[in-house]
Design a protein around this motif. Structure first.
Motif, PDB file in Angstrom:
ATOM      1  N   ARG A   7      49.477  38.377  39.844  1.00  0.00           N
ATOM      2  CA  ARG A   7      49.633  37.854  41.139  1.00  0.00           C
ATOM      3  C   ARG A   7      50.941  38.133  41.787  1.00  0.00           C
ATOM      4  N   GLU A   8      51.894  37.957  40.739  1.00  0.00           N
ATOM      5  CA  GLU A   8      53.325  38.019  41.525  1.00  0.00           C
ATOM      6  C   GLU A   8      53.572  39.392  42.148  1.00  0.00           C
ATOM      7  N   PHE A   9      53.296  40.506  41.510  1.00  0.00           N
ATOM      8  CA  PHE A   9      53.577  41.851  42.028  1.00  0.00           C
ATOM      9  C   PHE A   9      52.495  41.900  43.304  1.00  0.00           C
ATOM     10  N   PRO A  15      53.084  40.751  51.456  1.00  0.00           N
ATOM     11  CA  PRO A  15      53.933  39.610  51.638  1.00  0.00           C
ATOM     12  C   PRO A  15      53.166  38.545  52.872  1.00  0.00           C
ATOM     13  N   ALA A  16      52.331  38.990  53.649  1.00  0.00           N
ATOM     14  CA  ALA A  16      51.831  38.235  54.901  1.00  0.00           C
ATOM     15  C   ALA A  16      51.032  37.264  54.106  1.00  0.00           C
ATOM     16  N   ALA A  19      47.326  37.886  53.246  1.00  0.00           N
ATOM     17  CA  ALA A  19      47.225  38.902  52.117  1.00  0.00           C
ATOM     18  C   ALA A  19      47.051  38.223  50.584  1.00  0.00           C
ATOM     19  N   LYS A  20      47.581  37.125  50.713  1.00  0.00           N
ATOM     20  CA  LYS A  20      47.472  36.105  49.392  1.00  0.00           C
ATOM     21  C   LYS A  20      46.304  36.036  48.777  1.00  0.00           C
ATOM     22  N   VAL A  21      45.388  36.120  49.579  1.00  0.00           N
ATOM     23  CA  VAL A  21      43.648  35.970  49.233  1.00  0.00           C
ATOM     24  C   VAL A  21      42.984  37.341  48.998  1.00  0.00           C
ATOM     25  N   SER A  26      48.256  46.452  47.287  1.00  0.00           N
ATOM     26  CA  SER A  26      48.598  47.556  48.675  1.00  0.00           C
ATOM     27  C   SER A  26      48.568  48.807  48.029  1.00  0.00           C
ATOM     28  N   MET A  27      48.438  49.193  46.722  1.00  0.00           N
ATOM     29  CA  MET A  27      48.598  50.463  46.151  1.00  0.00           C
ATOM     30  C   MET A  27      47.392  51.138  46.426  1.00  0.00           C
TER      31      MET A  27
END
Length: 96
Positions: A7-9, A15-16, A19-21, A26-27
């Motif tokens: 979750r940290e990665f 960072p938006a 996007a946290k949910v 992003s990879m």
């Protein structure tokens, strides 16, 4: 990788706040994320009342049949773009 580190990665690379949910990182993005695909398999298995391995086999049979019915081509024609000079637009076979 443990869930907290993952979750940290995830949060570092997206960072938006919205996007946290996101259920992908992003990879790879939403269509190729192994974590998302694994969750989709688990959901499919639960929906069909199958063990995960049996769900994988059933899903592969279904997708193979869908592929054959679509003509067995990896790239499908989707249109000519509206003008005579434009090339035919191609897309990869449908993904769920």
């Amino acid at each position: 990788m443990d869930p907290d580190t993952a979750r940290e990665f995830h949060d570092e690379t997206l960072p938006a706040q919205g996007a946290k949910v996101a259920h992908f990182c992003s990879m790879c993005g939403p269509h190729f994320c192994s974590m998302k695909i694994t969750q989709d398999v688990r959901d499919y298995a639960a929906q069909k009342g199958l063990e995960e391995q049996a769900a994988l086999e059933a899903g592969m049979r279904e997708k193979a049949e869908e592929f054959k019915k679509s003509g067995g081509k990896i790239y499908q024609e989707v249109g000519s773009g509206g003008s005579e000079s434009s090339g035919v637009t191609m897309r990869a076979a449908a993904k769920e």
